[in-house]
Write a protein that holds these residues in place. Structure first.
Motif, short mmCIF file in Angstrom:
data_model
loop_
_atom_site.label_atom_id
_atom_site.label_comp_id
_atom_site.label_asym_id
_atom_site.label_seq_id
_atom_site.Cartn_x
_atom_site.Cartn_y
_atom_site.Cartn_z
N ILE A 678 22.61 -15.71 -1.71
CA ILE A 678 23.75 -14.87 -2.09
C ILE A 678 23.35 -13.41 -2.13
O ILE A 678 24.01 -12.55 -1.52
CB ILE A 678 24.30 -15.32 -3.46
CG1 ILE A 678 24.86 -16.75 -3.36
CG2 ILE A 678 25.38 -14.34 -3.93
CD1 ILE A 678 26.03 -16.89 -2.42
N PHE A 679 22.28 -13.10 -2.85
CA PHE A 679 21.92 -11.70 -3.03
C PHE A 679 21.30 -11.11 -1.77
O PHE A 679 21.45 -9.93 -1.49
CB PHE A 679 20.99 -11.54 -4.23
CG PHE A 679 21.70 -11.75 -5.54
CD1 PHE A 679 22.54 -10.79 -6.05
CD2 PHE A 679 21.56 -12.94 -6.24
CE1 PHE A 679 23.21 -10.98 -7.25
CE2 PHE A 679 22.23 -13.15 -7.43
CZ PHE A 679 23.06 -12.16 -7.95
N GLY A 680 20.62 -11.95 -0.99
CA GLY A 680 20.15 -11.47 0.31
C GLY A 680 21.32 -11.11 1.21
O GLY A 680 21.29 -10.11 1.94
N SER A 681 22.39 -11.92 1.16
CA SER A 681 23.59 -11.61 1.94
C SER A 681 24.23 -10.31 1.48
O SER A 681 24.70 -9.51 2.29
CB SER A 681 24.59 -12.77 1.82
OG SER A 681 24.05 -13.97 2.34
N LEU A 682 24.27 -10.10 0.15
CA LEU A 682 24.84 -8.86 -0.38
C LEU A 682 24.06 -7.65 0.12
O LEU A 682 24.64 -6.65 0.57
CB LEU A 682 24.85 -8.88 -1.90
CG LEU A 682 25.95 -9.71 -2.58
CD1 LEU A 682 25.77 -9.68 -4.09
CD2 LEU A 682 27.32 -9.19 -2.20
N PHE A 683 22.73 -7.72 0.04
CA PHE A 683 21.92 -6.62 0.53
C PHE A 683 22.17 -6.40 2.03
O PHE A 683 22.24 -5.26 2.49
CB PHE A 683 20.43 -6.90 0.30
CG PHE A 683 19.94 -6.47 -1.05
CD1 PHE A 683 19.63 -5.16 -1.31
CD2 PHE A 683 19.78 -7.39 -2.07
CE1 PHE A 683 19.17 -4.75 -2.55
CE2 PHE A 683 19.34 -7.01 -3.32
CZ PHE A 683 19.03 -5.69 -3.56
N GLY A 684 22.30 -7.49 2.77
CA GLY A 684 22.57 -7.37 4.20
C GLY A 684 23.90 -6.70 4.48
O GLY A 684 24.02 -5.85 5.38
N ILE A 685 24.94 -7.07 3.71
CA ILE A 685 26.26 -6.46 3.90
C ILE A 685 26.21 -4.96 3.59
O ILE A 685 26.73 -4.14 4.35
CB ILE A 685 27.30 -7.17 2.99
CG1 ILE A 685 27.55 -8.59 3.50
CG2 ILE A 685 28.61 -6.38 2.95
CD1 ILE A 685 28.37 -9.43 2.53
N PHE A 686 25.57 -4.61 2.47
CA PHE A 686 25.49 -3.19 2.11
C PHE A 686 24.68 -2.41 3.15
O PHE A 686 25.01 -1.26 3.48
CB PHE A 686 24.86 -3.04 0.73
CG PHE A 686 25.66 -3.69 -0.36
CD1 PHE A 686 27.04 -3.80 -0.27
CD2 PHE A 686 25.04 -4.22 -1.48
CE1 PHE A 686 27.79 -4.41 -1.28
CE2 PHE A 686 25.77 -4.82 -2.49
CZ PHE A 686 27.15 -4.92 -2.38
N ALA A 687 23.62 -3.03 3.67
CA ALA A 687 22.82 -2.35 4.68
C ALA A 687 23.62 -2.16 5.97
O ALA A 687 23.51 -1.12 6.63
CB ALA A 687 21.54 -3.15 4.96
N ALA A 688 24.41 -3.16 6.35
CA ALA A 688 25.24 -3.04 7.55
C ALA A 688 26.26 -1.91 7.40
O ALA A 688 26.51 -1.14 8.34
CB ALA A 688 25.95 -4.36 7.83
N ILE A 689 26.86 -1.80 6.19
CA ILE A 689 27.80 -0.71 5.95
C ILE A 689 27.09 0.63 6.05
O ILE A 689 27.59 1.58 6.67
CB ILE A 689 28.45 -0.87 4.56
CG1 ILE A 689 29.33 -2.12 4.52
CG2 ILE A 689 29.28 0.37 4.19
CD1 ILE A 689 29.86 -2.45 3.14
N ALA A 690 25.90 0.72 5.45
CA ALA A 690 25.14 1.97 5.51
C ALA A 690 24.77 2.33 6.93
O ALA A 690 24.86 3.50 7.33
CB ALA A 690 23.88 1.84 4.65
N LEU A 691 24.36 1.33 7.73
CA LEU A 691 24.00 1.59 9.11
C LEU A 691 25.20 2.10 9.91
O LEU A 691 25.09 3.07 10.67
CB LEU A 691 23.45 0.31 9.75
CG LEU A 691 23.07 0.38 11.23
CD1 LEU A 691 21.93 1.39 11.43
CD2 LEU A 691 22.67 -0.99 11.75
N ALA A 692 26.35 1.46 9.69
CA ALA A 692 27.55 1.89 10.40
C ALA A 692 27.95 3.30 10.00
O ALA A 692 28.27 4.15 10.85
CB ALA A 692 28.70 0.91 10.12
#
Length: 805
Positions: A678-692
């Protein structure tokens, strides 16, 4: 002009530039929504606290300093002494948390979480039953008739909210128990309790070494947590002197319920999440600030005219900040909707794995935080463009028609700083997300040591009232195993105290011919109680010697034990373990020596995040029968299809016996790493937003720079510059900013990701593969952001470009 007029003008400005408004609002909504979501999660875990528990109630327990600070709970005599000698608490209660079988004539037997509580528990936390009565002191006296208070959910779902349940007898672990009340909806004190019984002293309750209680106390007026803890420490110190045999090394634990159920690792994880979304918001702010700086070129003539007509600098700044705050408020409203959706998804993902009292919703704290972030964000990203525009040279701006007057070197320098900041923040966030994702993958790919395919697992608890003797327990398990083995589709069934990755028992131990140790500091080892077919069910063969037979553990048979390869390598390196002896202790009393008859493969039994297997011994279930056992069966058909058949066979032996945690072995193991997923997915989502956001930010700056340099590019092309020269020119600007951002970001990531070390599994906080991957991904995204404007510049018509001004 009034503030109302500023607002009206700001609305017109936003409507006049819908594309700009849309991009800015979406960027802000993502940043604000992510922040509001994570704050609501932190609020639900740390700040809201347990419902019905005031700040004046503290959690009380003990730990043993002689056993690596291991928590050992509180004994009944110690609790009684703490309660009678303490002046810091107006009242003190105790509980024992367990699980129990509930059976009656109403429905199928079920398994529920039970809290045995002292009679003053609900009065301490200010709660009363919605039906019936509370416990009384007479209910907790030795020999009192068993009584229970039902949880609202049981009353509603099992008994249809019938008031006639009061006074009826139900069976809890096969003991007839009278229902005296129904507790309020959603109350599950102390944690996930579904029904409550009175805490009646048992046969071993007067033993100070029997530390199975948790306790809580309501502080007296004027008492602080620190002074209460100091007093309890003093009482515990006196008890240690009075009872050294049982209390030596036992120190009290006094803190809030939130601290008890949210350890340091939880706080570290939540702090890391908050840092991640803060970075996302900063990137969004830098993005919008850059957009405003780019738009400043188009608005310079408008601002110059307003200054020429008498508007002061503060008046201009106020107008521009009002527009920025309006953008951020719209983004905040959209972010609020995003957070509502995010919280619903998060709650649905974790609800089965967290305490029932944790509530993830937007309360007054959440809305206050959302409002503060929305307004603060508008001021943050709007200040630099506002200050820039307020210092325009009016004469130059009006003479040039507003073109280029606000896009000078200083503005380009500020824009470049913002882009570099975005890149650096994105690197840190991507690095943290990459480490968390790699940890999850490491766990997911960990070799448990068994073939997990087609294995069905369930648990059964044999109540003492019906199965008091070891022979009764063995007979039940034997009958059940025979029935399961006879089912079509079942290869073999087996027993074990826990499944792989499900934890283990721990016993003090001694190896034959080893150096004597202080019995108070005797080391412990991990152990599992299993039936002879356990390794067949796990699809494993012994590495040396044999496994258990049906004769092992029977009367007259020599006591034997199995050890795993890790145990043999650690304690008898280079020697043949077969024939070696060890013994375990029951308290201070040693049990008979056990002879090693087999060495078996390593199976991951405890923490799934460890880098190596635990040394582990296996005991025959006939030698040490247990009431609470896992039943595992290897099947020839999909394991999940046999659940109904397994329930039927259990009920055929004992109609009052529930089975619980019925899942495939793969599903059970997956539950062990739900938090990392769950928390790995959250970090991944936030990182994807930051990258975009960072990529779009760089693209916007380069695209704006190309539009401002149209004439220059036309001149270069007219003088013979090739398309490749133009491509290099445009890329040079973006690559410089990317390189600086990467350098700063990687340096910061190396420092900041160390805070995640306690959360990482088999990966270093400075893992070079992760950092290199992050650099490559960000460079590729940035290159794409540069490529689109560069290709557009290469297709410019020199004649049209020279006419641009």
């Amino acid at each position: 002009m009034t503030l109302f007029e500023d607002l009206r003008f700001g609305l017109r400005t936003m409507a006049k530039n819908p594309s700009f408004t849309l991009v800015a609002v979406v960027a802000l909504a993502l940043g604000i929504g992510a922040n509001a979501t994570v704050f609501a999660i932190i609020n639900g875990v740390l700040f809201k606290g347990m419902p019905f528990v005031s700040d004046r109630i503290l959690y009380l327990s003990t730990r043993n300093v002689n056993r690596a600070q291991r928590r050992v709970g509180l004994s009944y005599p110690d609790f009684r002494d703490w309660r009678s000698q303490s002046k810091s608490f107006d009242a003190m209660g105790a509980y024992r948390f367990t699980v129990a079988n509930l059976s009656d004539k109403t429905g199928v037997p079920s398994r529920f979480n039970v809290a045995e509580v002292s009679a003053n528990t609900f009065s301490m936390i200010g709660q009363k039953p919605v039906l019936g009565r509370d416990f009384t002191p007479d209910d907790e006296k030795a020999g009192a008739a068993p009584v229970t208070i039902l949880g609202y959910g049981i009353w509603e779902n099992r008994y249809g909210k019938s008031t006639s349940i009061l006074g009826q007898s139900i069976r809890i672990n096969d003991v007839p128990t009278t229902v005296i009340g129904v507790m309020q909806r959603d109350l599950k004190f102390p944690i996930d309790a579904e029904l409550w019984t009175a805490l009646v002293p048992k046969a071993d309750s007067e033993k100070r070494e029997a530390r199975g209680l948790g306790a809580f106390g309501e502080m007296a007026p004027g008492t602080t947590e620190k002074s209460a803890a100091a007093e309890i420490e003093g009482i515990a110190h006196n008890l240690e002197k009075a009872y050294p045999a049982t209390n030596e090394g036992t120190t009290p634990v006094v803190h809030t319920f939130s601290e008890e159920f949210n350890g340091p690792q939880v706080k570290t994880l939540l702090a890391a999440l908050m840092g991640a979304v803060a970075f996302v918001l900063l990137i969004a702010c830098a993005n919008v600030a850059n957009l405003l700086l780019a738009r400043a070129v188009d608005r310079s003539r408008e601002i110059s005219i307003r200054i020429a007509l008498g508007s002061g600098r503060w008046r201009i700044i106020r107008q521009l900040l009002v527009e920025s705050v309006m953008l951020s408020i719209v983004g905040g409203v959209l972010g609020w909707l995003i957070s509502i959706w995010g919280l619903r998804v998060f709650d649905a993902s974790v609800r089965d794995q967290i305490p029932a009292w944790m509530n993830f919703s937007m309360d007054y704290r959440g809305f206050a935080y959302l409002a503060a972030v929305s307004i603060g964000t508008g001021l943050l990203f709007g200040l630099a463009p506002a200050l820039k525009l307020s210092k325009l040279d009016v004469n130059t701006s009006l003479r040039e028609g507003g073109r280029g007057s606000s896009g000078g070197p200083r503005a380009r320098y500020l824009s470049a700083i913002l882009v570099v900041t975005e890149m650096a923040l994105a690197v840190v966030l991507l690095a943290g997300a990459g480490l968390m994702i790699r940890s999850f993958l490491n766990i997911y790919q960990t070799n448990v040591g068994v073939n997990t395919k087609n294995v069905l697992v369930m648990r059964i608890f044999l109540p003492e009232a019906k199965y008091p003797r070891a022979e009764d327990q063995i007979a039940f398990h034997q009958r059940l195993k025979a029935r399961l083995d006879a089912l079509p589709g079942v290869d073999v069934s087996s027993l074990a105290t826990t499944m792989p990755t499900g934890g283990s028992m721990n016993f003090p131990y001694e190896l034959e011919h080893s150096q004597p140790v202080d019995e108070k500091r005797r080391p412990t080892l991990s152990a599992l109680v299993i039936s002879p077919d356990y390794f067949r069910a796990m699809d494993l063969r012994p590495l040396r010697g044999r496994t258990f037979t049906d004769a092992d553990g029977t009367a007259g048979a020599p006591p034997v034990v199995l050890v795993n390869q890790r145990f043999a390598d650690k304690f008898w390196p280079g020697d043949d373990p077969i024939g070696k002896r060890l013994r375990i202790f029951n308290g201070k009393d040693p049990e008979p020596w056990l002879t090693v008859v087999g060495v078996v493969p390593n199976i991951l039994q405890n923490d799934i995040s460890v880098k190596e297997y635990d040394p582990l011994i296996y005991l025959s279930y006939r030698h040490k029968p247990q009431r609470d056992m896992s039943i595992m069966a290897r099947t020839r058909v999909p394991a999940g299809t046999l659940g109904t058949a397994f329930r039927r066979e259990v009920q055929a032996i004992d109609e009052d016996m529930p089975l619980y945690n019925l899942r495939t072995l793969e599903e059970r193991i997956a539950l062990n790493y739900w938090a990392q997923q769950i928390f790995g997915s959250l970090f991944g989502i936030f990182a994807a937003i930051a990258l975009a956001l960072a990529s779009v930010g760089l693209y916007a700056v380069i695209a704006h720079s190309v539009s401002q340099r149209t004439q220059e590019i036309g001149v270069r092309m007219a003088l013979g510059a090739s398309g490749q020269n133009i491509l290099q020119l445009i890329f040079a600007q973006g690559i410089k900013q990317l390189a600086v951002g990467l350098a700063i970001g990687l340096a910061a990531a190396i420092g900041l990701t160390r805070a995640l070390s306690s959360l990482l599994v088999q990966v270093s906080p400075t893992d070079p593969i992760t950092l290199a991957t992050v650099a490559f991904v960000l460079a590729a995204a940035a290159a794409l952001g540069c490529l689109i404007p560069a290709l557009r510049a290469m297709r410019l018509d020199p004649v049209l470009a020279l006419r641009h001004e």
